[in-house]
Design an enzyme around this catalytic site. Structure first.
Site, PDB file in Angstrom:
ATOM      1  N   GLU A 221       0.805  -1.030   0.175  1.00 17.53           N
ATOM      2  CA  GLU A 221       0.061   0.076   0.000  1.00 17.53           C
ATOM      3  C   GLU A 221       0.821   1.242  -0.043  1.00 17.53           C
ATOM      4  OE1 GLU A 221      -4.207  -1.597   1.821  1.00 17.53           O
ATOM      5  OE2 GLU A 221      -3.031  -0.390   2.878  1.00 17.53           O
ATOM      6  N   VAL A 222       1.532   1.813  -1.188  1.00 17.50           N
ATOM      7  CA  VAL A 222       1.874   3.121  -1.396  1.00 17.50           C
ATOM      8  C   VAL A 222       0.887   3.847  -1.451  1.00 17.50           C
ATOM      9  CG1 VAL A 222       3.107   4.435  -3.059  1.00 17.50           C
ATOM     10  CG2 VAL A 222       3.950   1.999  -2.540  1.00 17.50           C
TER      11      VAL A 222
END
Length: 345
Positions: free
Chosen positions: A144-145
């Site tokens: 999860e950037v």
């Protein structure tokens, strides 16, 4: 679109080596064991996704922690015993975390700091050397950037990390997701795969106002609502207005008016098109419904609808989550619906 073979039906082991409430030896020794892997295999799954925080396998100075790697080794051994593949997911790295509860730190600095990136490449060099050539092990670069503003920087970092891995593990599958918390609509912004063992990845909790209702860690999420599924997209949009747009999700832009399998099919279409164009398998590393939502029939309805969309496109997936962490399928909230959920994993 190609399938991510061996990773079609899985469960996450979050809360063990990542996001642990207690970062102690006792927790790591007892939270997940051989009997849990046996149970997951009995559900007909073909893999587990194993999220890991960097502090489990390396010190703050970057030294390798053999005791931490031993937990990963044990999990691989148990999975192998019961015929499961395993996806090693780096849930954070030195200098970056997606976690909204980690309030300290710039969520973009990692993507502009070469020293932090070198630590990231070093970590993947170690992991890939250790598990090279193990056909039942795959790698996920980073969970999860967040920021959409660093998609180009993230693409460049991901490519360099894959190059690092390929020096040691030329044939291991590498899973990479996009920005905006790994949103499915970010998949088209990923670089074309560097080889045919790169997998596109996304997470799906749409609509967030249902799957995360009453979530205690989310700002502006009402703590006293009850949201059923299905409803119209207009109803969910109205209830989502108070949420941060990043949390509200794609519900505010969808054409489909009624929730159902068609909603998820439309939601996934751009990612499917990108994966097909680039000959990459597509994988959903997280999806699920919080234990604050009505279990029957709402949670079952949601699970069945997203399952139908996964099946339509041949998308592999891993349910969030096996145990605790507000979504744990073995928890008492899901007792009355667990068997039906398992049928639709």
């Amino acid at each position: 679109m190609r399938k991510f073979e061996g990773y079609q039906k899985g469960v996450n082991l979050g809360g063990w080596l990542s996001q642990a409430d207690e970062k102690t030896k006792q927790h790591y020794d007892t939270f997940i064991g051989r009997e849990d892997i046996e149970r997951i295999a009995s559900w007909g799954c073909d893999h587990v996704r194993l999220p890991i925080d960097y502090i489990v396998i390396e010190s703050e100075d970057g030294d390798m922690l053999e005791d931490g790697y031993a937990y990963v080794d044990n999990c691989i051994k148990w999975c192998r015993e019961f015929g499961l593949n395993i996806l090693i997911d780096m849930h954070n790295t030195y200098g970056y975390t997606f976690d909204p509860l980690e309030v300290n730190g710039d969520k973009e600095i990692f993507f502009h700091n070469e020293d932090l990136q070198k630590r990231f490449y070093q970590m993947w060099d170690r992991i890939s050397k250790r598990y090279a050539g193990q056909k039942d092990v795959a790698f996920e670069l980073l969970n999860e950037v967040i920021s959409p503003d660093i998609k180009d920087e993230w693409n460049a970092i991901a490519d360099k990390a894959i190059d690092t891995i390929r020096k040691n593990a030329p044939d291991t599958y590498v899973v990479v997701g996009g920005v905006c918390y790994n949103n499915v609509r970010s998949v088209p912004f990923l670089n074309p795969p560097k080889d045919d063992h790169v997998v596109y990845n996304f997470h799906c909790y749409e609509p967030m106002i249902f799957t995360h209702q009453r979530a205690w860690w989310m700002d502006n999420m009402p703590k006293d609502i009850t949201v059923e599924y299905p409803a119209t997209t207009a109803e969910y949009s109205e209830k989502s207005k108070g949420l941060d747009p990043d949390w509200a999700g794609a519900i505010l832009q969808m054409k489909v008016k009624e929730m159902g399998a068609d909603y998820f099919a439309e939601l996934f279409e751009p990612a499917v098109e990108a994966a097909t164009k680039n000959n990459a398998p597509l994988y959903c590393g997280e999806y699920g419904v919080i234990d604050q939502a009505p279990a029957n029939p709402s949670t079952i309805n949601w699970i069945k609808d997203i399952h139908d969309a996964f099946e339509k496109y041949g998308i592999g997936r891993a349910l969030w989550v096996y145990k605790e962490k507000d979504f744990g399928i073995v928890g008492p909230h899901y007792d009355s619906v667990r068997d039906e959920m398992i049928k639709n994993l």
